[in-house]
Design an enzyme around this catalytic site. Structure first.
Site, PDB file in Angstrom:
ATOM      1  N   ARG A  28      -9.326   7.454 -16.871  1.00 24.14           N
ATOM      2  CA  ARG A  28     -10.478   7.450 -17.315  1.00 24.14           C
ATOM      3  C   ARG A  28     -10.732   8.641 -18.393  1.00 24.14           C
ATOM      4  NH1 ARG A  28     -15.689   6.243 -13.334  1.00 24.14           N
ATOM      5  NH2 ARG A  28     -15.099   4.418 -12.520  1.00 24.14           N
TER       6      ARG A  28
ATOM      7  N   GLY B 115      -0.332 -10.549 -11.227  1.00 19.00           N
ATOM      8  CA  GLY B 115      -0.944  -9.834  -9.958  1.00 19.00           C
ATOM      9  C   GLY B 115      -1.890 -10.628  -9.486  1.00 19.00           C
TER      10      GLY B 115
ATOM     11  N   GLY C  92      -0.770  -7.121 -16.557  1.00 19.22           N
ATOM     12  CA  GLY C  92      -0.751  -7.362 -15.106  1.00 19.22           C
ATOM     13  C   GLY C  92      -1.239  -8.736 -14.503  1.00 19.22           C
ATOM     14  N   GLY C  93      -1.143  -9.617 -15.635  1.00 24.10           N
ATOM     15  CA  GLY C  93      -1.935 -11.012 -15.561  1.00 24.10           C
ATOM     16  C   GLY C  93      -1.299 -11.702 -14.070  1.00 24.10           C
TER      17      GLY C  93
ATOM     18  N   LYS D  77      -7.084   7.191 -10.877  1.00 25.29           N
ATOM     19  CA  LYS D  77      -8.047   6.469 -11.813  1.00 25.29           C
ATOM     20  C   LYS D  77      -8.845   7.431 -12.691  1.00 25.29           C
ATOM     21  CE  LYS D  77      -7.928   2.209  -9.204  1.00 25.29           C
ATOM     22  NZ  LYS D  77      -8.474   1.071  -8.253  1.00 25.29           N
TER      23      LYS D  77
HETATM   24  P1  NDP Z   1      -1.008  -5.979  -7.719  1.00 24.12           P
HETATM   25  O1  NDP Z   1      -0.237  -5.034  -6.577  1.00 24.12           O
HETATM   26  O2  NDP Z   1      -1.054  -7.510  -7.616  1.00 24.12           O
HETATM   27  O3  NDP Z   1      -0.085  -5.748  -9.153  1.00 24.12           O
HETATM   28  C1  NDP Z   1      -0.748  -6.130 -10.535  1.00 24.12           C
HETATM   29  C2  NDP Z   1       0.206  -6.067 -11.581  1.00 24.12           C
HETATM   30  O4  NDP Z   1       0.526  -4.852 -11.812  1.00 24.12           O
HETATM   31  C3  NDP Z   1       1.642  -6.725 -11.345  1.00 24.12           C
HETATM   32  O5  NDP Z   1       1.436  -8.298 -11.020  1.00 24.12           O
HETATM   33  C4  NDP Z   1       2.457  -6.159 -12.302  1.00 24.12           C
HETATM   34  O6  NDP Z   1       2.080  -6.832 -13.764  1.00 24.12           O
HETATM   35  C5  NDP Z   1       1.672  -4.752 -12.507  1.00 24.12           C
HETATM   36  N1  NDP Z   1       2.903  -3.927 -12.412  1.00 24.12           N
HETATM   37  C6  NDP Z   1       3.075  -3.239 -10.975  1.00 24.12           C
HETATM   38  N2  NDP Z   1       4.179  -2.433 -10.974  1.00 24.12           N
HETATM   39  C7  NDP Z   1       4.373  -2.381 -12.406  1.00 24.12           C
HETATM   40  C8  NDP Z   1       5.446  -1.710 -13.196  1.00 24.12           C
HETATM   41  N3  NDP Z   1       6.124  -0.651 -12.629  1.00 24.12           N
HETATM   42  N4  NDP Z   1       5.379  -1.726 -14.522  1.00 24.12           N
HETATM   43  C9  NDP Z   1       4.474  -2.543 -15.101  1.00 24.12           C
HETATM   44  N5  NDP Z   1       3.441  -3.427 -14.484  1.00 24.12           N
HETATM   45  C10 NDP Z   1       3.501  -3.197 -13.207  1.00 24.12           C
HETATM   46  O7  NDP Z   1      -2.439  -5.560  -8.045  1.00 24.12           O
HETATM   47  P2  NDP Z   1      -3.933  -5.710  -7.374  1.00 24.12           P
HETATM   48  O8  NDP Z   1      -4.445  -6.745  -8.414  1.00 24.12           O
HETATM   49  O9  NDP Z   1      -3.559  -5.780  -5.915  1.00 24.12           O
HETATM   50  O10 NDP Z   1      -4.648  -4.522  -8.072  1.00 24.12           O
HETATM   51  C11 NDP Z   1      -5.516  -4.391  -8.973  1.00 24.12           C
HETATM   52  C12 NDP Z   1      -6.661  -3.281  -9.047  1.00 24.12           C
HETATM   53  O11 NDP Z   1      -7.459  -3.714  -7.755  1.00 24.12           O
HETATM   54  C13 NDP Z   1      -6.067  -2.079  -8.639  1.00 24.12           C
HETATM   55  O12 NDP Z   1      -6.727  -1.118  -9.276  1.00 24.12           O
HETATM   56  C14 NDP Z   1      -6.336  -1.910  -7.104  1.00 24.12           C
HETATM   57  O13 NDP Z   1      -6.890  -0.562  -6.810  1.00 24.12           O
HETATM   58  C15 NDP Z   1      -7.650  -2.735  -7.033  1.00 24.12           C
HETATM   59  N6  NDP Z   1      -8.032  -3.340  -5.625  1.00 24.12           N
HETATM   60  C16 NDP Z   1      -9.195  -3.026  -5.186  1.00 24.12           C
HETATM   61  C17 NDP Z   1      -9.454  -3.919  -3.891  1.00 24.12           C
HETATM   62  C18 NDP Z   1     -10.827  -3.986  -3.508  1.00 24.12           C
HETATM   63  O14 NDP Z   1     -10.963  -4.193  -2.235  1.00 24.12           O
HETATM   64  N7  NDP Z   1     -11.791  -3.703  -4.140  1.00 24.12           N
HETATM   65  C19 NDP Z   1      -8.192  -4.624  -3.151  1.00 24.12           C
HETATM   66  C20 NDP Z   1      -7.066  -4.363  -3.787  1.00 24.12           C
HETATM   67  C21 NDP Z   1      -6.902  -3.745  -5.155  1.00 24.12           C
HETATM   68  P3  NDP Z   1       3.059  -8.091 -14.203  1.00 24.12           P
HETATM   69  O15 NDP Z   1       2.098  -9.245 -13.908  1.00 24.12           O
HETATM   70  O16 NDP Z   1       3.213  -7.852 -15.730  1.00 24.12           O
HETATM   71  O17 NDP Z   1       4.180  -8.296 -13.391  1.00 24.12           O
HETATM   72  C1  GO6 Z   2      -7.013  -2.234   1.930  1.00 21.62           C
HETATM   73  C2  GO6 Z   2      -8.680  -0.706  -2.185  1.00 21.62           C
HETATM   74  C3  GO6 Z   2     -10.220  -0.915  -1.892  1.00 21.62           C
HETATM   75  C4  GO6 Z   2      -7.999  -0.048  -2.931  1.00 21.62           C
HETATM   76  C5  GO6 Z   2      -5.525  -3.322   5.240  1.00 21.62           C
HETATM   77  C6  GO6 Z   2      -8.567   0.507  -3.940  1.00 21.62           C
HETATM   78  C7  GO6 Z   2      -4.769  -1.269   4.697  1.00 21.62           C
HETATM   79  C8  GO6 Z   2      -4.460  -2.125   5.590  1.00 21.62           C
HETATM   80  C9  GO6 Z   2      -6.095  -5.472   5.828  1.00 21.62           C
HETATM   81  O1  GO6 Z   2      -6.874   1.062   0.870  1.00 21.62           O
HETATM   82  O2  GO6 Z   2      -4.707  -2.355  -0.709  1.00 21.62           O
HETATM   83  O3  GO6 Z   2     -12.193  -0.154  -2.771  1.00 21.62           O
HETATM   84  O4  GO6 Z   2      -5.486  -4.329   6.107  1.00 21.62           O
HETATM   85  O5  GO6 Z   2     -10.810   1.519  -4.632  1.00 21.62           O
HETATM   86  O6  GO6 Z   2      -4.082  -2.074   6.710  1.00 21.62           O
HETATM   87  C10 GO6 Z   2      -7.066  -0.893  -0.209  1.00 21.62           C
HETATM   88  C11 GO6 Z   2      -6.228  -1.709   0.996  1.00 21.62           C
HETATM   89  C12 GO6 Z   2      -7.999  -1.715  -1.159  1.00 21.62           C
HETATM   90  C13 GO6 Z   2      -8.066   0.077   0.515  1.00 21.62           C
HETATM   91  C14 GO6 Z   2      -5.765  -2.946   0.156  1.00 21.62           C
HETATM   92  C15 GO6 Z   2      -6.152  -2.325   3.019  1.00 21.62           C
HETATM   93  C16 GO6 Z   2      -6.086  -3.399   3.656  1.00 21.62           C
HETATM   94  C17 GO6 Z   2      -5.363  -1.108   3.424  1.00 21.62           C
HETATM   95  C18 GO6 Z   2     -10.915  -0.101  -2.834  1.00 21.62           C
HETATM   96  C19 GO6 Z   2     -10.172   0.719  -3.846  1.00 21.62           C
HETATM   97  C20 GO6 Z   2     -13.009  -0.989  -2.224  1.00 21.62           C
END
Ligand code: NDP
Ligand code: GO6
Length: 312
Positions: free
Chosen positions: A142, A13, A10-11, A138
């Site tokens: 796990r 992403g 997922g590099g 998730k």
């Molecule tokens: P992205 O939406 O950027 O996707 C990451 C990668 O997933 C893509 O680049 C792609 O890999 C891979 N992928 C997507 N679809 C497929 C598929 N069908 N087959 C294979 N690979 C696929 O992810 P994020 O970086 O946004 O999210 C990563 C983690 O972070 C998640 O677990 C999410 O819940 C969490 N998160 C937490 C947030 C927070 O606020 N704490 C906010 C946002 C996310 P490739 O590079 O190979 O194309």
């Molecule tokens: C935040 C997230 C946080 C995912 C928006 C998994 C809707 C919005 C800025 O839903 O994907 O923990 O506007 O465990 O309209 C999620 C999204 C991020 C939360 C981004 C978002 C932003 C949703 C998590 C998690 C902190």
């Protein structure tokens, strides 16, 4: 003994590209899965080529070719997966079950980091529909990891700055408001917000650290455990202007879910847990966890008043 070899799945992403950067920066031989499915996505391909220029090794492999995953995993010591978990991008968390199977079959991996990076799913058994799907899935991953006796670290417990700080935690936008801001309840729940690059730095730091083996890594960097009120205050100071604060009650916020699309409903549930329950901070870190800024005090993490400057 040299530094562990790392495979990032997922590099390209949002989080993955930062993991690749941090892994290279900390001197790990870094491998990145290159999926044929990216097809004509020239941005992804150019990013992969840029990683290669910086010293990463590209490994061809696909989730629809199991053996290719096993072969990729056999090249390294550590696998970090950053599969999409974002409902308005391309939520695919359960695809990781194939990767877990490949890691089990390969048998050589000394640490697996599944795609977590958010609220601790183990603490979200009570989560609201439909947002709970994030945590339920998730937890399925796990369970597969633990059933297969694969060594792991779960990286949990911070909101990404880009989703929670840049917009003062307003939904539906990634930019900070300049007139009025919605305040969740009293605005005093404590929320951990960490710059995504810092999350990646901490994640890579922990790879070869026995203290985080089979544990959850949480984030409570003291200066980044903030209330929404404090965050808004930082922004107001930066732009030299007070915004109009509009309080939204727990009931009204939950009611706003009606009429939203699926991704929106998922988002509202998550924001509810974070801002009304304080789900990122309302527990003590026990024996099963470690706190990142305590383990690695040398990391100079980004403060949110600094982070926000770029938005001003
Ligand atoms: P992205 O939406 O950027 O996707 C990451 C990668 O997933 C893509 O680049 C792609 O890999 C891979 N992928 C997507 N679809 C497929 C598929 N069908 N087959 C294979 N690979 C696929 O992810 P994020 O970086 O946004 O999210 C990563 C983690 O972070 C998640 O677990 C999410 O819940 C969490 N998160 C937490 C947030 C927070 O606020 N704490 C906010 C946002 C996310 P490739 O590079 O190979 O194309
Ligand atoms: C935040 C997230 C946080 C995912 C928006 C998994 C809707 C919005 C800025 O839903 O994907 O923990 O506007 O465990 O309209 C999620 C999204 C991020 C939360 C981004 C978002 C932003 C949703 C998590 C998690 C902190």
């Amino acid at each position: 003994m040299g530094k562990s070899k790392v495979l990032v799945v997922g590099g390209t992403g949002y989080m993955g590209r930062r993991i690749v950067k941090a892994s290279l920066a900390q001197g790990h031989p870094t491998y990145v899965l290159q999926r044929p499915e990216i097809g004509l996505d020239i941005d992804k391909l150019q990013m992969l080529l840029a990683f290669k220029k910086q010293g990463a090794y590209l490994v061809e492999g696909s989730f629809s070719d199991f053996q290719s995953l096993v072969d990729a995993v056999k090249l390294v010591d550590v696998v970090i997966c950053t599969m999409s978990g974002v409902h308005f991008r391309s939520h695919n968390i359960l695809l990781q079950l194939k990767l877990v199977k490949a890691i089990k079959e390969a048998g050589n991996i000394k640490r697996f980091f599944p795609s977590e990076f958010g609220l601790d799913p183990a603490r979200m058994g009570h989560a609201l529909e439909p947002g709970r799907v994030t945590f339920d899935e998730k937890m399925v991953v796990r369970k597969a990891i633990q059933d297969a006796k694969i060594p792991f670290t779960y990286v949990c417990g911070a909101g990404f700055a880009g989703y929670f700080a840049g917009n003062l935690s307003q939904m539906g936008t990634l930019l900070p408001p300049r007139e009025k801001v919605l305040i969740y309840g009293d605005g005093n729940s404590k929320v951990t917000i960490v710059d995504e690059d810092d999350l990646a730095t901490y994640t890579i730091k922990t790879i070869d650290d026995p203290r985080t083996l089979n544990k959850t890594l949480y984030f409570r960097p003291p200066e980044n455990v903030l209330t929404q009120k404090q965050l808004v205050d930082m922004w107001e100071n930066l732009i030299g202007k007070k915004l109009e604060h509009i309080t939204i009650s727990q009931q009204d916020f939950l009611a706003s879910m009606k009429g939203m699309d699926y991704a929106g409903q998922v988002g509202v549930g998550h924001f509810y847990h974070i801002f009304y329950e304080g789900a990122l901070t309302n527990f003590e870190i026990g024996n099963e966890g470690e706190e990142a800024s305590k383990l690695y005090p040398e990391v100079k993490y980004t403060r949110m008043n600094e982070y926000l400057k770029i938005y001003a």
